[in-house]
Design a protein around this motif. Sequence first.
Motif, short mmCIF file in Angstrom:
data_model
loop_
_atom_site.label_atom_id
_atom_site.label_comp_id
_atom_site.label_asym_id
_atom_site.label_seq_id
_atom_site.Cartn_x
_atom_site.Cartn_y
_atom_site.Cartn_z
N PRO A 30 0.83 -1.21 0.00
CA PRO A 30 0.00 0.00 0.00
C PRO A 30 0.87 1.26 0.00
CG PRO A 30 -0.05 -1.08 2.15
CD PRO A 30 0.70 -1.99 1.23
N ILE A 76 -2.86 -4.49 8.53
CA ILE A 76 -3.22 -5.69 7.77
C ILE A 76 -4.35 -5.38 6.80
CG2 ILE A 76 -4.25 -7.99 7.98
CD1 ILE A 76 -2.58 -8.40 10.49
N SER A 77 -5.33 -4.60 7.25
CA SER A 77 -6.44 -4.21 6.36
C SER A 77 -5.95 -3.41 5.18
CB SER A 77 -7.47 -3.37 7.12
OG SER A 77 -8.09 -4.15 8.10
N ARG A 127 -3.03 -3.45 3.83
CA ARG A 127 -2.29 -4.32 2.92
C ARG A 127 -3.22 -5.20 2.10
NH1 ARG A 127 2.80 -5.83 6.91
NH2 ARG A 127 4.25 -4.37 5.95
N SER A 128 -4.25 -5.74 2.76
CA SER A 128 -5.22 -6.55 2.01
C SER A 128 -5.90 -5.70 0.95
CB SER A 128 -6.30 -7.09 2.95
OG SER A 128 -5.76 -8.02 3.83
N THR A 177 -3.42 -13.74 3.10
CA THR A 177 -4.13 -12.93 4.09
C THR A 177 -5.03 -13.92 4.82
OG1 THR A 177 -5.61 -11.05 4.35
CG2 THR A 177 -5.96 -12.41 2.43
N GLN A 192 -10.56 -12.22 6.33
CA GLN A 192 -10.33 -10.93 5.69
C GLN A 192 -10.78 -11.00 4.22
OE1 GLN A 192 -7.71 -8.89 7.64
NE2 GLN A 192 -8.22 -7.03 6.53
N CYS A 248 -0.19 -12.20 -3.50
CA CYS A 248 0.29 -11.07 -2.72
C CYS A 248 1.34 -11.55 -1.73
CB CYS A 248 -0.88 -10.46 -1.97
SG CYS A 248 -1.87 -9.45 -3.05
N TYR A 272 2.08 -11.91 5.02
CA TYR A 272 2.48 -11.10 6.17
C TYR A 272 2.52 -11.96 7.41
CZ TYR A 272 1.42 -7.36 2.94
OH TYR A 272 1.40 -6.55 1.85
#
Lengths: 200, 200
Positions: free
Chosen positions: A81, A171-172, A174-175, B140, B144, B197, B200
Motif C-alpha cells: 500500500p 493488515i487491512s 495491505r489486504s 491474508t 479478511q 500477494c 504477512y
Amino acid sequence: MTRVLKRSQRRLLSAFRQLLNEKEYYDIRVAEIISLADVGKTTFYRHYERKLDLFIEMHREIFDTMLQELVCRDDWLSKEPRPMLIAVAMKAVSKTGGRRSIAYKLGSDWPHAQRQLSENLTATINRQLGTAFSGAKWTTNQEQLAGALAALYMDFLIRLNSAANEKAALISARSLQCFSRAMVLAALEEASGDAACPTY
Amino acid sequence: MTRVLKRSQRRLLSAFRQLLNEKEYYDIRVAEIISLADVGKTTFYRHYERKLDLFIEMHREIFDTMLQELVCRDDWLSKEPRPMLIAVAMKAVSKTGGRRSIAYKLGSDWPHAQRQLSENLTATINRQLGTAFSGAKWTTNQEQLAGALAALYMDFLIRLNSAANEKAALISARSLQCFSRAMVLAALEEASGDAACPTY
C-alpha cells in the motif's frame, strides 16, 4: 484534483472537525458550527444545505488524501500500500471516537450519506484510474471497476472504525492494496494470460 | 448449509415476501404479516423480535441461493459467473420494486440491517471458501478475504436494485465473478508468481 475551498468553508470544516472530536455527529447543531467557525449563518447556507454536507465535504478530502498517491500504473499495481493509505488507516485507529459504527452515528442521515460518499469515492477512483491508465483497454468498463474498488475502499474505511489496533489496521490496508491490485490486473485486457477476465 | 426453518417461519416469510410485492417495507406492519401468514402473534415473537428480522432471514436465503454453486475451487476460479448468480441478478431486475435504494426503503432500520446482512454474507462466504479451499494456504487470513468479497457482493446486490435492464445486470454479475476470482487468486499463497500477494 482537490476542490478549492473558500476561506469560510475551511473555517466551517475545521470547526466541524473540532466538534466531532468532542461529541457525536448527531449532537452537533449547525448553530454551533457557525459560532465556532465565526462565520455568518448566510455564509454557511451559501455553501451547504445542512450539516451532512459538511460531513460529505470532509470525506471528499479524506478520499483525495487517501488516493493521492495512486497516480501511475505502478502505484495501482504495487504489492504494498502507498504510505498515505497507511497514514489514513493509522489516523483513523488513533481517533477516540468510540466503537459505534458510522451508520449508527449518522442515524437517519446515513442512507443519504452512504450513497453520496460512495458516488464521490467512485468518481475520485475513476479519475485516478483515468490518469494512471490513460489509453489502457479494460475487459470491463472503467466505471464498473471504479465502482467495485469504491466498494472495497468504503468497506475498508467502515471497518477501520472498529479496528482493534494499529496492527489490524495495517493488515487491512495491505489486504486492500492486494485486492485492488488484483482487480485492476483482472480488468486490464493486456494483463498476461490467466490474470485477465474475458472481454464482453 | 441452509438453516432449517419451521413451518410457521416459512409461512411468515412467504407472507412477508408477498406484502413486499404490494407495498414498501416501511408500510408493512407485523400484524399484517401475522394475519396473512395465519399464525399466532406468540409464534411470530418466538422466532423474531421485529419485522427487520424477517427481512434479514429472507436475505439469508438469498445469500445461500446466490452462493450455493460456489462449492469447489473451480467454481470460485471460473471466469464465468455461476448460473445461480445470474438467476439472482435477473430476478432482482425483474422486480417492480421501484428504483429507490434499499437504504431509503429501510429508513432507520438500515444501519442495523446493513451490519447484520454484511455479517451474514461474510459468514456464508467464509463457510463456502472453507469448503472449497479446505487446506489451502492464504496470504491474508481467510476471514479478511471473506469480508472483502462480502463487500463486493453487497455492492452488487445494492446496485442491482437500480440496474437499468437485464443486460446491465448480466455485466455486473460477470464483473463480480471476474473480480472475486482475482481476489481469491491473489489471496492464495500457491498462486503462480505475480498473482499472489506477499504473505504477512
